[in-house]
Scaffold this motif. Sequence first.
Motif, PDB file in Angstrom:
ATOM      1  N   CYS A  23       1.440   2.902  -9.040  1.00  0.00           N
ATOM      2  CA  CYS A  23       0.337   1.979  -8.775  1.00  0.00           C
ATOM      3  C   CYS A  23       0.111   1.093  -9.993  1.00  0.00           C
ATOM      4  O   CYS A  23       0.630   1.361 -11.069  1.00  0.00           O
ATOM      5  CB  CYS A  23      -0.957   2.751  -8.498  1.00  0.00           C
ATOM      6  SG  CYS A  23      -0.892   3.824  -7.071  1.00  0.00           S
ATOM      7  N   GLN A  26      -6.371  -1.782 -11.138  1.00  0.00           N
ATOM      8  CA  GLN A  26      -7.021  -3.055 -10.843  1.00  0.00           C
ATOM      9  C   GLN A  26      -8.347  -3.198 -11.580  1.00  0.00           C
ATOM     10  O   GLN A  26      -8.505  -4.103 -12.380  1.00  0.00           O
ATOM     11  CB  GLN A  26      -7.242  -3.212  -9.335  1.00  0.00           C
ATOM     12  CG  GLN A  26      -5.951  -3.438  -8.579  1.00  0.00           C
ATOM     13  CD  GLN A  26      -6.187  -3.596  -7.092  1.00  0.00           C
ATOM     14  OE1 GLN A  26      -6.975  -2.865  -6.497  1.00  0.00           O
ATOM     15  NE2 GLN A  26      -5.495  -4.543  -6.493  1.00  0.00           N
ATOM     16  N   GLU A  37      -3.695  -0.778  -7.154  1.00  0.00           N
ATOM     17  CA  GLU A  37      -2.813  -1.414  -6.178  1.00  0.00           C
ATOM     18  C   GLU A  37      -1.601  -0.517  -5.981  1.00  0.00           C
ATOM     19  O   GLU A  37      -0.963  -0.112  -6.954  1.00  0.00           O
ATOM     20  CB  GLU A  37      -2.379  -2.781  -6.711  1.00  0.00           C
ATOM     21  CG  GLU A  37      -1.327  -3.465  -5.893  1.00  0.00           C
ATOM     22  CD  GLU A  37      -0.747  -4.683  -6.599  1.00  0.00           C
ATOM     23  OE1 GLU A  37       0.120  -5.323  -5.997  1.00  0.00           O
ATOM     24  OE2 GLU A  37      -1.150  -4.982  -7.740  1.00  0.00           O
ATOM     25  N   GLU A  79      -6.001  -4.735   1.892  1.00  0.00           N
ATOM     26  CA  GLU A  79      -5.016  -5.361   0.999  1.00  0.00           C
ATOM     27  C   GLU A  79      -4.039  -4.347   0.419  1.00  0.00           C
ATOM     28  O   GLU A  79      -3.169  -4.698  -0.370  1.00  0.00           O
ATOM     29  CB  GLU A  79      -5.720  -6.090  -0.162  1.00  0.00           C
ATOM     30  CG  GLU A  79      -6.599  -7.240   0.253  1.00  0.00           C
ATOM     31  CD  GLU A  79      -7.998  -6.775   0.659  1.00  0.00           C
ATOM     32  OE1 GLU A  79      -8.462  -5.721   0.169  1.00  0.00           O
ATOM     33  OE2 GLU A  79      -8.610  -7.462   1.485  1.00  0.00           O
ATOM     34  N   SER A  81      -4.959  -1.610  -1.435  1.00  0.00           N
ATOM     35  CA  SER A  81      -5.479  -0.944  -2.629  1.00  0.00           C
ATOM     36  C   SER A  81      -6.008   0.437  -2.273  1.00  0.00           C
ATOM     37  O   SER A  81      -6.380   0.703  -1.133  1.00  0.00           O
ATOM     38  CB  SER A  81      -6.604  -1.767  -3.257  1.00  0.00           C
ATOM     39  OG  SER A  81      -6.107  -2.987  -3.738  1.00  0.00           O
TER      40      SER A  81
END
Length: 154
Positions: A23, A26, A37, A79, A81
């Motif tokens: 990941c 963010q 993310e 999105e 996330s």
Amino acid sequence: MRFNIKPQQEIYLHPGERFIIRCRFQQILPHSHFAVEQIEPLIDEQSLNENVLVTYSADNTKPHRRYSFEAKIKGLTTEGSIILQKLKNPKPHELRNKPRIDKNTLPHIRVKCQKKESQVIDISSNGAHIILYESDIELKIGTKVNLKLIFDSG
């Protein structure tokens, strides 16, 4: 210890023994929550409320200082996330404390060294730890040898 993760820094989620999720950090959110993310592999709603171990590198120096803390997956956004809740504060994390290969696989992995077969007890990207029996030749620590891994199956 406070978060010392920079935006877009790569971090890793370890959900049990299954796999590692790459990941990018963010942002920090209110109430000990933060967003990351997903890079790969992607997770879905089945992982909600699952506890994960979060690991990351604190700086770019050698050797890397790694830290870890426990978090809970609280949500997924459209999105892609992941919203996590920090459950514990970060602490130094030693990667070598975790086995790099399944313990059930180890008895089936042998290595040939100087034409003699020995038991493998650990494998990492830097080499393999092997058991050299008393009848084997003695090697000094740090000696470089060519190894041939032999798998019984698969």
